[in-house]
Design a protein around this motif. Structure first.
Motif, mmCIF file in Angstrom:
data_model
loop_
_atom_site.group_PDB
_atom_site.id
_atom_site.type_symbol
_atom_site.label_atom_id
_atom_site.label_comp_id
_atom_site.label_asym_id
_atom_site.label_seq_id
_atom_site.Cartn_x
_atom_site.Cartn_y
_atom_site.Cartn_z
ATOM 1 N N HIS A 159 0.830 -1.207 0.000
ATOM 2 C CA HIS A 159 0.000 0.000 0.000
ATOM 3 C C HIS A 159 0.861 1.252 0.000
ATOM 4 O O HIS A 159 2.079 1.186 0.191
ATOM 5 C CB HIS A 159 -0.977 0.012 1.187
ATOM 6 C CG HIS A 159 -0.317 0.042 2.534
ATOM 7 N ND1 HIS A 159 0.025 -1.097 3.228
ATOM 8 C CD2 HIS A 159 0.072 1.072 3.329
ATOM 9 C CE1 HIS A 159 0.575 -0.770 4.385
ATOM 10 N NE2 HIS A 159 0.636 0.550 4.467
ATOM 11 N N GLU B 86 -3.698 4.074 1.750
ATOM 12 C CA GLU B 86 -4.018 4.206 3.175
ATOM 13 C C GLU B 86 -3.934 5.682 3.560
ATOM 14 O O GLU B 86 -2.886 6.296 3.409
ATOM 15 C CB GLU B 86 -2.984 3.402 3.999
ATOM 16 C CG GLU B 86 -3.119 3.555 5.500
ATOM 17 C CD GLU B 86 -1.970 2.875 6.269
ATOM 18 O OE1 GLU B 86 -0.820 2.879 5.769
ATOM 19 O OE2 GLU B 86 -2.216 2.361 7.366
ATOM 20 N N HIS C 62 4.465 7.164 3.388
ATOM 21 C CA HIS C 62 5.321 5.985 3.279
ATOM 22 C C HIS C 62 4.885 5.070 2.140
ATOM 23 O O HIS C 62 3.766 5.150 1.654
ATOM 24 C CB HIS C 62 5.356 5.196 4.596
ATOM 25 C CG HIS C 62 4.044 4.594 5.013
ATOM 26 N ND1 HIS C 62 3.117 5.269 5.770
ATOM 27 C CD2 HIS C 62 3.500 3.373 4.775
ATOM 28 C CE1 HIS C 62 2.073 4.483 5.992
ATOM 29 N NE2 HIS C 62 2.274 3.331 5.384
ATOM 30 N N ALA D 218 4.700 0.972 1.459
ATOM 31 C CA ALA D 218 4.738 -0.296 2.193
ATOM 32 C C ALA D 218 4.906 -1.455 1.219
ATOM 33 O O ALA D 218 4.225 -1.521 0.193
ATOM 34 C CB ALA D 218 3.457 -0.482 3.001
ATOM 35 N N GLU E 11 7.979 0.947 4.652
ATOM 36 C CA GLU E 11 7.378 0.020 5.618
ATOM 37 C C GLU E 11 7.461 -1.396 5.062
ATOM 38 O O GLU E 11 7.182 -1.617 3.893
ATOM 39 C CB GLU E 11 5.904 0.409 5.830
ATOM 40 C CG GLU E 11 5.105 -0.547 6.718
ATOM 41 C CD GLU E 11 3.605 -0.181 6.768
ATOM 42 O OE1 GLU E 11 3.259 1.012 6.672
ATOM 43 O OE2 GLU E 11 2.790 -1.099 6.868
HETATM 44 ZN ZN ZN Z 1 1.221 1.685 6.103
#
Ligand code: ZN
Length: 134
Positions: free
Chosen positions: A6, A53, A77, A79, A127
């Motif tokens: 994500h 997200e 971020h 991921a 992440e």
């Molecule tokens: Zn995340």
């Protein structure tokens, strides 16, 4: 490291941003979830199989509140999915990356997560996430 799992976007106001991104993507978020331990509320959109997200701070000392204070709203971020987060972390440490939390912690969406320090990744907060198996 497997596919992008994500993309995280820091927002000031979840309700407003849910409306904005619902308009942009042409669909509503499929899940809203609070992660109390991280001081965040999250919402998830599925855009062609890629999850977006949104992250809103739920308290002033939340990492998201600090991020927005310093850099404003925006991409927070990337991921990446890994099969085994412990192996993933060990592998990145061995390669010379700095891990913010060497012990994986609970994230949203039934995940174990760990972050690489952006100082070791050209300013990109990365992440690693693994689906919890029970
Ligand atoms: Zn995340």
């Amino acid at each position: 490291m497997d596919k992008i799992e994500h993309i995280g976007i820091a927002v000031k106001n979840m309700a407003e941003s849910n409306r904005l991104f619902a308009k942009l993507f042409g669909k509503e978020p499929y899940k809203i979830e609070e992660v109390a331990s991280e001081g965040v509320r999250t919402s998830f959109f599925d855009v062609g199989g890629i999850k977006i997200e949104l992250l809103e701070a739920t308290r002033p000392d939340s990492p998201i509140a600090k991020f927005i204070e310093k850099r404003g709203e925006g991409i927070h971020h990337l991921a990446f999915a890994v099969d085994d987060i412990y192996k993933g972390i060990a592998n990145k440490v061995q390669q010379g990356f700095t891990i913010i939390n060497p012990e994986p912690k609970d994230g949203a969406d039934n995940k174990l997560i760990a972050f690489l320090h952006p100082k070791s990744t050209n300013g990109v907060l990365v992440e690693l996430c693994q689906e919890k198996k029970d």
